[in-house]
Design a protein around this motif. Structure first.
Motif, PDB file in Angstrom:
ATOM      1  N   MET A   1      -0.574  -7.221  -8.892  1.00  0.00           N
ATOM      2  CA  MET A   1      -1.638  -8.130  -8.022  1.00  0.00           C
ATOM      3  C   MET A   1      -0.811  -9.331  -7.609  1.00  0.00           C
ATOM      4  O   MET A   1      -1.606 -10.217  -7.357  1.00  0.00           O
ATOM      5  N   GLU A   2       0.104  -9.713  -9.128  1.00  0.00           N
ATOM      6  CA  GLU A   2       0.912 -10.938  -8.922  1.00  0.00           C
ATOM      7  C   GLU A   2       1.876 -11.071  -7.361  1.00  0.00           C
ATOM      8  O   GLU A   2       1.570 -11.708  -6.964  1.00  0.00           O
ATOM      9  N   LYS A   3       1.678  -9.734  -6.733  1.00  0.00           N
ATOM     10  CA  LYS A   3       2.664  -9.518  -5.931  1.00  0.00           C
ATOM     11  C   LYS A   3       1.451  -9.335  -4.438  1.00  0.00           C
ATOM     12  O   LYS A   3       2.196  -9.802  -3.544  1.00  0.00           O
ATOM     13  N   LEU A   4       0.592  -9.956  -4.091  1.00  0.00           N
ATOM     14  CA  LEU A   4      -0.459  -9.840  -3.267  1.00  0.00           C
ATOM     15  C   LEU A   4      -0.029 -11.152  -2.350  1.00  0.00           C
ATOM     16  O   LEU A   4      -0.165 -12.367  -3.305  1.00  0.00           O
ATOM     17  N   PRO A   5      -0.538 -11.068  -1.237  1.00  0.00           N
ATOM     18  CA  PRO A   5      -0.020 -12.521  -1.096  1.00  0.00           C
ATOM     19  C   PRO A   5      -1.215 -13.103  -1.148  1.00  0.00           C
ATOM     20  O   PRO A   5      -2.606 -13.541  -0.684  1.00  0.00           O
ATOM     21  N   SER A   6      -1.554 -14.831  -0.770  1.00  0.00           N
ATOM     22  CA  SER A   6      -2.843 -15.636  -0.830  1.00  0.00           C
ATOM     23  C   SER A   6      -3.624 -15.890   0.219  1.00  0.00           C
ATOM     24  O   SER A   6      -2.239 -15.707   1.473  1.00  0.00           O
ATOM     25  N   ARG A   7      -4.646 -16.119   0.507  1.00  0.00           N
ATOM     26  CA  ARG A   7      -5.894 -15.773  -0.862  1.00  0.00           C
ATOM     27  C   ARG A   7      -6.030 -14.575  -1.009  1.00  0.00           C
ATOM     28  O   ARG A   7      -6.092 -12.839  -0.414  1.00  0.00           O
ATOM     29  N   ARG A   8      -6.377 -14.117  -2.213  1.00  0.00           N
ATOM     30  CA  ARG A   8      -6.595 -12.814  -2.487  1.00  0.00           C
ATOM     31  C   ARG A   8      -8.083 -12.377  -2.384  1.00  0.00           C
ATOM     32  O   ARG A   8      -8.865 -13.711  -3.000  1.00  0.00           O
TER      33      ARG A   8
END
Length: 315
Positions: free
Chosen positions: A118-125
């Motif tokens: 999940m740290e690799k997901l772009p903002s905004r999550r």
């Protein structure tokens, strides 16, 4: 509550059947005295929940099971996409990234390795959870992350929960409504006593980073509800965006597209989507028991009054 870990084409029902087969007999796992769904949660994930690395711009949706988080979660996804002005290609890229990272839709679901993914997901999550405030990772509060907390009248919540669990075979097939109601009122279901969630969240009623909204008010005036949500999260959307999202996330539209969005288990997520269905199944004694449980600690609280219990839970 349950989504496929990868693409919907990968037979999520088969994965679900395997998960049910390996789950505890009563369907529950316990952590810190709280019950969680054994089908979707792992003890190892719950043990490290508080280490999740929150971001100040995360969009967090909190709601007890079957209060409408599937619906409102899709609303948030659409609002974020409209605000980001993503074209269709960017939407697909982001969706594919979530699929590749095996992101399950609720924070407490899945394996502990999902937090690194999940740290690799772009903002905004867009992050959803069913847990009580004391089980929400502290970093969210430390980062002043904004949260939308969703509630639904407890009688309709219980009925929706029963039918969903029955349909998804989350408990033994011989369990009746009367059995389930007893478990629900006594907290012997995943996420415990629903009224306890209301009691705990009432402590945060004046927190400026937390917005409270009800399923009923969203059903009554979805356009106004979306405008309030967009303003709270500072989504930059137009009137046209709002109307488009209202249409795309209507119960009828989402039910028609459930196979596309949820795979073969989509049929279990969309039953009626109405207010007041509890009248069709609650006995008079059960209704009175719920009334008493609500009256004692909640009726005079700010959040309790916001739920308009007299309007939605009395004949």
């Amino acid at each position: 509550m349950i989504m496929a870990e990868k693409g919907v084409s990968e037979s999520p029902m088969k994965k679900l059947e395997e998960a049910i087969k390996n789950a505890p007999k009563d369907g529950l796992i316990w952590y810190n005295g709280e019950a969680f769904p054994g089908v979707t949660c792992q003890l190892e994930t719950l043990e490290i929940l508080n280490t999740f690395k929150a971001r100040s711009d995360d969009v967090v949706l909190v709601g007890y099971a079957k209060t409408g988080t599937n619906w409102v979660g899709h609303i948030l996804i659409e609002l974020e996409a409209a605000s980001g002005k993503y074209d269709e290609e960017e939407r697909k890229r982001r969706k594919q990234q979530e699929i590749e990272l095996k992101l399950m839709p609720y924070l407490e679901f899945g394996d502990p390795g999902k937090f690194e993914r999940m740290e690799k997901l772009p903002s905004r999550r867009i992050i959803r959870t069913h847990v009580k405030p004391q089980n929400i990772p502290k970093p969210f509060f430390e980062q002043n992350t904004k949260m939308l907390v969703l509630f639904r009248n407890p009688k309709d919540t219980a009925v929706s929960y029963f039918h969903f669990a029955k349909s998804m075979k989350l408990f033994p097939s011989e369990k009746t409504w009367d059995d389930f109601f007893s478990d629900f009122i006594n907290g012997k279901v995943p996420y415990g006593v629903y009224l306890d969630h209301i009691i705990e969240w009432n402590k945060y009623i004046d927190n400026k980073n937390i917005m409270f909204i009800t399923y009923e008010e969203l059903k009554e005036n979805t356009t106004l509800g979306l405008k309030r949500i967009a303003e709270f999260f500072e989504f930059s959307v137009t009137e046209k965006d709002i109307q488009t999202i209202v249409e795309k996330t209507s119960f009828k539209s989402m039910k028609e597209k459930s196979a596309e969005t949820h795979g073969v288990i989509g049929q279990h997520f969309f039953r009626k989507g109405i207010v007041g269905d509890w009248c069709s199944i609650f006995s008079e004694d059960q209704s009175k028991e719920m009334d008493m449980k609500y009256e004692e600690p909640l009726a005079k609280t700010k959040l309790g009054k916001m739920l308009k219990y007299e309007v939605y839970c009395k004949n």
